[in-house]
Design an enzyme around this catalytic site. Sequence first.
Site, PDB file in Angstrom:
ATOM      1  CG  HIS A 162       5.304   0.760   2.555  1.00  0.00           C
ATOM      2  ND1 HIS A 162       4.809   1.978   2.118  1.00  0.00           N
ATOM      3  CD2 HIS A 162       4.772   0.568   3.787  1.00  0.00           C
ATOM      4  CE1 HIS A 162       4.023   2.497   3.042  1.00  0.00           C
ATOM      5  NE2 HIS A 162       3.975   1.653   4.078  1.00  0.00           N
ATOM      6  NE  ARG A 167       7.950  -6.417  10.965  1.00  0.00           N
ATOM      7  CZ  ARG A 167       7.557  -5.203  10.583  1.00  0.00           C
ATOM      8  NH1 ARG A 167       6.573  -4.592  11.200  1.00  0.00           N
ATOM      9  NH2 ARG A 167       8.167  -4.613   9.563  1.00  0.00           N
ATOM     10  CG  ASP A 173       2.060   4.705   4.766  1.00  0.00           C
ATOM     11  OD1 ASP A 173       1.487   3.617   4.596  1.00  0.00           O
ATOM     12  OD2 ASP A 173       3.134   4.814   5.390  1.00  0.00           O
ATOM     13  CG  HIS A 219      -0.045   0.120   2.514  1.00  0.00           C
ATOM     14  ND1 HIS A 219       0.627  -0.964   3.043  1.00  0.00           N
ATOM     15  CD2 HIS A 219       0.264   1.174   3.307  1.00  0.00           C
ATOM     16  CE1 HIS A 219       1.287  -0.576   4.123  1.00  0.00           C
ATOM     17  NE2 HIS A 219       1.087   0.727   4.307  1.00  0.00           N
TER      18      HIS A 219
HETATM   19  O1  LIG Z   1       5.490  -2.225  10.155  1.00  0.00           O
HETATM   20  C1  LIG Z   1       5.940  -1.963   9.052  1.00  0.00           C
HETATM   21  O2  LIG Z   1       7.115  -2.228   8.738  1.00  0.00           O
HETATM   22  C2  LIG Z   1       5.078  -1.293   8.005  1.00  0.00           C
HETATM   23  C3  LIG Z   1       3.734  -0.889   8.496  1.00  0.00           C
HETATM   24  C4  LIG Z   1       3.032  -0.007   7.505  1.00  0.00           C
HETATM   25  O3  LIG Z   1       3.407   0.139   6.391  1.00  0.00           O
HETATM   26  C5  LIG Z   1       1.849   0.780   7.924  1.00  0.00           C
HETATM   27  O4  LIG Z   1       1.386   0.576   9.044  1.00  0.00           O
HETATM   28  O5  LIG Z   1       1.389   1.616   7.120  1.00  0.00           O
HETATM   29 FE   LIG Z   2       2.494   1.829   5.483  1.00  0.00          FE
END
Ligand SMILES: O=C(O)CCC(=O)C(=O)O
Ligand SMILES: [Fe+3]
Length: 716
Positions: free
Chosen positions: A634, A644, A564, A562
């Site tokens: 990403h 994680r 952001d 996606h």
């Molecule tokens: O946690 C991550 O590495 C990416 C999370 C992400 O892209 C988001 O929450 O928009």
């Molecule tokens: Fe993100």
Amino acid sequence: EPSEPPGLASLSPGAPPQAPDLLYADGLRAYSAGAWAPAVALLREALRSLEVLGRTRRDCGASCAAEPDAALPAQLLGAPQSASGPRAWEPLLLRATLRRAECLTQCAARRLGPGGAARLRVGSALRDVFRRREPYNYLQRAYYQLKKLDLAASAAHTFFVANPTHLQMREDMAKYRRMSGIRPQSFQDLVTPPYWAAYDSGLELLGQQEAALALPRLEEALQGSLAHVESCRAGCEGPEEQQPAEEEEEEGSQGGLYEAIAGHWIRVLQCRQHCVADTATRPGRSFPVPDFIPSQLRRLQEAYAQVGNVSKAMENVLSVLLFYPEDEAAKKALSQYQTELGEPRPGLGPREDIQRFILRSLGEKRQLYYAMEHLGTGFKDPDSWTPAALIPEALREKLREDQEKRSWDQEPPQPKSLPYWKDVLLLEGVTLTQDAQQLNGSDRAVLDGLLTPAECGVLLQLAKDAAEAGARSGYRGRRSPHSPHERFEGLTVLKAAQLARAGTVSKPGAKLLLEVSERVRTLTQAYFSPERPLHLSFTHLVCRSAIEGEQEQRMDLSHPVHADNCVLDPDTGDCWREPPAYTYRDYSGLLYLNDDFKGGDLFFTQPNALTVTAQVRPRCGRLVAFSSGGENPHGVWAVTRGRRCALALWHTWAPEHRELEWTEAKELLQEEEEEEEEEEEEGETLSRDPSPEPPSHKLQRAQDKAGKLLRVREEL
Ligand SMILES: O=C(O)CCC(=O)C(=O)O
Ligand SMILES: [Fe+3]
């Protein structure tokens, strides 16, 4: 060896201090012996001593320079005059010089006692030690031992500001910050001149469109900067600047009377010119803020124009034009102000302080360039406004070549913000691990070192405690919105503060969450948007855990690809900046806390959401920062074992979208603190926090140094 340090017996406040090197040596000796109170007294006295010497030199310099010519004593005046002729100026100059030296010697003796002039000579090694603020490192430790925590924190902070890469101090600072017995105001810099604070808050207010509030701060910054230049220049006549620069050593020391005078004079001029750069360099930084004084005048002009004070705006733009007569923007602003004001105002000119500043500087530069051309002395002009016409023809070509050579042999072309950005990195003790190019994209970066392992531990514990509290209150193990094979826990800053208040999570953890988000914001702004303030718009501590037994042949991602701030259409590669996307997000940051899980790497793709262009393995203290748009699609690979955790942050340029919860959380925690302060005793906090480690290698060096200084002392 006497048990009482010899210097200590005769410390008396107000009296002329003993020599700083002796006091410092005694202080270090007391320190090594663990005699904390005498160490503090001696180190502080050493600091005071150096300051008194500096002040004495400045005051004596000023008062002797102000002596009228008539103060030349009769004996000197009575010497046979050859009032005309080719060498008429010579006896006048030399007689006045004799008299000035006498005046300075008398003045020092009056202020410091007999032999005071000799005392003004402070070795450059010691001066460097003090410039690096080393005494504050010993002071902080000694105060800590004496349980004077607020004093320890301010000494530690003072040292850290000038030594931002000092790892031990970084750790110690983190420990001090976690001690709740220390008032936040104690983290103050005892040395940095206040014009820096005025400068920073002036710029910040201006950035927030608060010109009226910014103005007094900007004026204060300019006055403070100019005053600092003056006091720095006064120091240039001091004896410690006598050491000739290497290349001139021969000439300087072996030349005849006039060569020696000329050599010394050039060094004084070089030193004076350097004061602008000295004033513009923040403590602990390696580069001056470029064009420091002219850029302050531009801000002043801007701010006065914003509040409608046209004549003041005019004064400042005229001052800018003194530096840069051809500046198009300034010329344009000037003609606009002239129209606005109507008829010409005779009284309106550039600021007088700036006028004097420039004239004097030009006079010095002329001599320096002259000496460069004819005597072969060196000069690194710190200013970019020096008119080309002032530089001798013969030198211009060479200087241009040098500059070009410097710009393409040494460093690849860099974004404009680099010096500042580097400074911020340094201050935070952070390294740039991968830039956009290394990550195969634009506006993305990986930085390391934002958190210590201990800080990651605190934040992980915070996430864990909050999740357990959630579980107790009923909603356990929420499935991830992105994958049925993972659990998902999220904690906002406000929730963390509320839980801390309720005693469910640790307060230092909640505080650290706030502090760290601000740390990320500072860095992101410095790297991507130095000209325009970024605000946090949302901060979220997120943990994703693999659900055991559901990981075989898993095909999905932990977080699908996606962007952001826009809705990505992988078919066309378009990204629509419209709801339901969070369109006001401008920069994203992911600060990772751990790496003890399987899978879970972050990856960037092309806009087709398929072709991976770069991957990043999470680890404690690693920040991935990138612009939030369609240029940075990403996702996250499946987490197939373990948990994680990451702090996800989004920044915005739009002040109306700043995270109100952040401020609310901060206030909640502060209230809490105030209540506690009333109840809590210091002893309790101490036992909860391990003491800062003694600076052990430092200790060794301190002993060596003390030994060396003592030996010098014995030789005297
Ligand atoms: O946690 C991550 O590495 C990416 C999370 C992400 O892209 C988001 O929450 O928009
Ligand atoms: Fe993100």
